[in-house]
Design a protein around this motif. Structure first.
Motif, PDB file in Angstrom:
ATOM      1  N   ALA A   1      -1.696  -9.498  -5.002  1.00 20.45           N
ATOM      2  CA  ALA A   1      -1.381  -8.075  -5.176  1.00 20.45           C
ATOM      3  C   ALA A   1      -0.569  -7.910  -6.444  1.00 20.45           C
ATOM      4  O   ALA A   1      -0.153  -8.890  -7.062  1.00 20.45           O
ATOM      5  CB  ALA A   1      -0.601  -7.559  -3.966  1.00 20.45           C
TER       6      ALA A   1
ATOM      7  N   GLU B   1       0.855  -1.193   0.000  1.00 19.56           N
ATOM      8  CA  GLU B   1       0.000   0.000   0.000  1.00 19.56           C
ATOM      9  C   GLU B   1       0.889   1.242   0.000  1.00 19.56           C
ATOM     10  O   GLU B   1       2.070   1.167   0.386  1.00 19.56           O
ATOM     11  CB  GLU B   1      -0.860   0.022   1.264  1.00 19.56           C
ATOM     12  CG  GLU B   1      -1.829  -1.136   1.386  1.00 19.56           C
ATOM     13  CD  GLU B   1      -2.807  -1.194   0.232  1.00 19.56           C
ATOM     14  OE1 GLU B   1      -3.561  -0.232   0.046  1.00 19.56           O
ATOM     15  OE2 GLU B   1      -2.804  -2.191  -0.493  1.00 19.56           O
TER      16      GLU B   1
ATOM     17  N   ASP C   1      -4.660  -3.897   6.424  1.00 14.59           N
ATOM     18  CA  ASP C   1      -5.155  -4.234   5.076  1.00 14.59           C
ATOM     19  C   ASP C   1      -5.846  -5.606   5.099  1.00 14.59           C
ATOM     20  O   ASP C   1      -6.936  -5.765   4.527  1.00 14.59           O
ATOM     21  CB  ASP C   1      -3.966  -4.232   4.104  1.00 14.59           C
ATOM     22  CG  ASP C   1      -4.359  -4.671   2.711  1.00 14.59           C
ATOM     23  OD1 ASP C   1      -4.902  -3.841   1.969  1.00 14.59           O
ATOM     24  OD2 ASP C   1      -4.142  -5.851   2.365  1.00 14.59           O
TER      25      ASP C   1
HETATM   26  N1  HSE Z   1      -1.085  -4.172  -0.332  1.00 16.81           N
HETATM   27  C1  HSE Z   1      -1.986  -5.200  -0.672  1.00 16.81           C
HETATM   28  C2  HSE Z   1      -1.333  -6.545  -0.409  1.00 16.81           C
HETATM   29  C3  HSE Z   1      -2.381  -5.036  -2.112  1.00 16.81           C
HETATM   30  O1  HSE Z   1      -0.127  -6.583  -0.189  1.00 16.81           O
HETATM   31  O2  HSE Z   1      -2.017  -7.546  -0.410  1.00 16.81           O
HETATM   32  C4  HSE Z   1      -3.561  -5.845  -2.515  1.00 16.81           C
HETATM   33  O3  HSE Z   1      -4.710  -5.491  -1.827  1.00 16.81           O
END
Ligand code: HSE
Length: 442
Positions: free
Chosen positions: A313, A201, A212
Motif C-alpha cells: 500500500a 482505505e 479489503d
Molecule cells: N488499504 C489497502 C491496504 C491499500 O492497506 O493494503 C492497498 O490496497
C-alpha cells in the motif's frame, strides 16, 4: 537519450497517449507526482509517452497540490474528452465507480482501476461487459500494491495448475499487527499511523475488518482458478479481536499472527476462500513480512512454491502498478492489440460450503483457576476427537482466573464449533473463547 519537456517527462516529438483521471486522492496524487520520471523510462523502453489530459474530482473547492491540467467536477466530461484514450478510475466504492467503468467501456476506452471492491463485488457484471465490448480492463493496482502478482498469475504462471495460494494482502492490518508485535503499540495508535502514511482505505473498517483483503483474495481466486466467488459468501474475519496477549502467546508457541487470505482447491470443483487472523510458524518466510509489506505465496505444479513480497500500500507502490497498467494499455492501443487474456468463468467451480473447512486452530479460554478445569476441557476435545498439539497456562498469581491456550490438531470447523459450545457451558468458563486459525504453510 530522451529529451524531457515541462512537468510531464515527455518528448513532444514522440507519440503520447492521452489519459483521463477520475478521482484524485492519495493514490491519484501519487500517480501525478510519479508520472514525469516514469514517463521518461516508459518512453525509453516502449517508445511512447503518457499524458494526463483531463482530471475529474468530486469537490473542486478541496485544496490540493497543483494539477497538470484543467480539472472538472463531472467525470462524464473526462470520458467524452476526445483527447482521452485511456480512463483511470480512482474513486473507490462500487456505485459511482461502476457507472464510470461502464461508461468508459461503452466509449471503447480501456479502463484502469485500483478498485478491488468494484472487481470483487461487481466483477461478474463488469468483466463480461468488457468482453462483450472488446474493451479491456486492467487492474494490477487492485491487489498487493507494488507487487506485480496479477501479471505473474495471468502470464508468468499461465501454464501452471495452482495447488494453493495464501497471502498477507492488507498493508494496513499488517502494519498494525507488526507494530503490536514489535513495539507493543496499541491498536488505535498503530491504525492512526497507517492512516497518516496513506496506507488505509478512506473507510479504514475495510482494512481492519478484513474486507479489503477479501476483495483482493476474490481477485486472486479469479485469476488463479477462473471463478469469482460470490463476495458475500466469503468467510471474513478482521484483526479487531487480536490482542497483545494473543500476539505474545502465539510467540511462545512458535508462531506469529498475520491477517492471512487463503485460496485453495479442496476438491476438483470446490475452492476454499477465506480471510482470518492466522498463526503462522515464526520460521516461515512470511512471518518476516512486516509493516506495510504484503506477500503472496503460491504453489504451481510446474514452478513449485513461489513467493512474492513487496510494499502492499501507499501512493508510490500503487503508482508503480497503475503505471505498469498504463504502459501495457497504451502499448496495446498503439499496437491495436487486445487487452489481457482473462479467465472465462463457466460456473463449474464454487466455494466450499459453510462449516466444510478443515484446519488447525488456536483457542484462548479464560477459566477459573481450579483443579480439574483443564481436564474437563481436554475431555470435551477428546469426545469430539480433536487432538491437542500444545497447551499453555500461565500462572494465575492469585488472580482467580487464568487464560488457557490450546493449539489443536486438524479438525473440521463443525467439530470445533461443537466443542466450543460445550466448553462455554462449563461452570468454570469465564469468557467467550478466542479462536484463530493456524496454518503451517508447508
Ligand atoms: N488499504 C489497502 C491496504 C491499500 O492497506 O493494503 C492497498 O490496497
Amino acid at each position: 537519450m530522451l529529451e524531457t519537456e515541462g512537468d510531464l517527462g515527455l518528448n513532444r516529438c514522440m507519440d503520447t497517449i492521452g489519459v483521463g483521471l477520475i478521482g484524485c486522492g492519495t493514490v491519484g496524487s501519487g500517480l501525478i507526482r510519479n508520472l514525469p520520471t516514469a514517463n521518461a523510462l516508459i518512453a525509453e523502453r516502449l517508445g511512447f509517452g503518457l499524458e494526463i489530459r483531463s482530471i475529474a474530482i468530486r469537490n473542486l473547492a478541496k485544496t490540493r497540490s497543483p494539477l497538470p491540467v484543467k480539472v472538472v467536477d463531472d467525470w462524464k466530461k473526462v470520458i467524452s474528452d476526445p483527447l482521452v484514450q485511456i480512463v483511470v478510475e480512482l474513486v473507490g466504492g462500487t456505485e459511482d465507480s461502476f457507472a464510470i467503468a461502464e461508461a468508459a467501456l461503452k466509449a471503447k476506452k480501456p479502463l484502469i482501476t485500483a478498485n478491488k471492491a468494484l472487481l470483487a463485488e461487481r466483477g461478474l457484471q463488469l468483466l463480461p461487459l468488457a468482453r462483450k465490448l472488446s474493451t479491456p480492463i486492467y487492474f494490477e493496482a487492485s491487489v498487493a500494491g507494488g507487487i506485480p502478482v496479477l501479471k505473474a498469475l495471468r502470464e508468468g504462471l499461465v501454464a501452471n495448475q495452482l495447488l494453493g495460494l495464501h497471502g498477507i494482502i492488507n498493508g494496513t492490518s499488517n502494519y498494525i499487527l507488526s507494530q503490536m508485535a514489535e513495539k507493543g503499540s496499541d491498536f488505535q495508535n498503530a491504525l492512526q499511523q497507517a492512516k497518516d502514511l496513506g496506507y488505509a482505505e478512506a473507510d479504514d473498517r475495510l482494512d481492519v475488518d478484513g474486507v479489503d483483503a477479501a476483495h483482493k483474495a476474490a481477485i486472486l481466486c479469479f485469476l488463479a482458478y477462473g471463478f469469482l466467488p460470490a463476495f458475500r459468501e466469503i468467510p471474513i474475519e478482521g484483526i479487531r479481536h487480536v490482542t497483545a496477549q494473543d500476539v505474545s502467546f502465539a510467540r511462545q508457541l512458535g508462531y506469529v499472527i498475520k491477517l492471512l487470505a487463503i485460496v485453495r482447491p479442496v476438491r476438483p470443483d470446490r475452492v476454499e476462500v477465506r480471510v482470518a487472523p492466522t498463526l503462522i510458524p515464526v520460521r516461515h518466510p512470511m512471518a518476516s513480512v512486516h509493516g506495510v509489506f504484503n506477500a503472496v505465496g503460491l504453489v504451481g505444479n510446474l514452478a513449485g512454491p513461489v513467493q512474492f513480497t513487496g510494499r502492499g500500500a501507499g501512493p508510490d507502490a500503487t503508482s508503480s502498478a497503475l503505471l505498469a497498467d498504463l504502459a501495457e494499455a497504451a502499448k496495446n492501443l498503439r499496437d491495436n492489440a487486445p487487452g489481457p487474456v482473462l479467465p472465462r468463468t463457466d460456473g463449474k467451480i464454487q466455494m466450499i460450503g459453510k462449516g466444510e473447512s478443515v484446519g488447525r486452530f488456536y483457542l484462548r479460554l479464560q477459566v477459573e483457576d481450579r483443579p480439574g478445569v483443564l481436564a474437563q476441557v481436554a475431555g470435551i476435545f477428546a469426545a469430539e476427537k480433536i487432538g491437542i498439539s500444545s497447551v499453555l497456562q500461565p500462572e494465575a498469581h492469585g488472580a482467580g482466573t487464568v487464560p488457557l491456550i490450546f493449539l489443536l490438531e486438524l479438525t473440521s470447523e463443525a467439530s470445533l464449533e461443537k466443542a466450543v459450545t460445550l466448553i462455554s457451558k462449563l461452570p468454570n468458563s469465564r469468557a467467550p473463547a478466542r479462536i484463530f486459525r493456524v496454518e503451517d504453510l508447508s
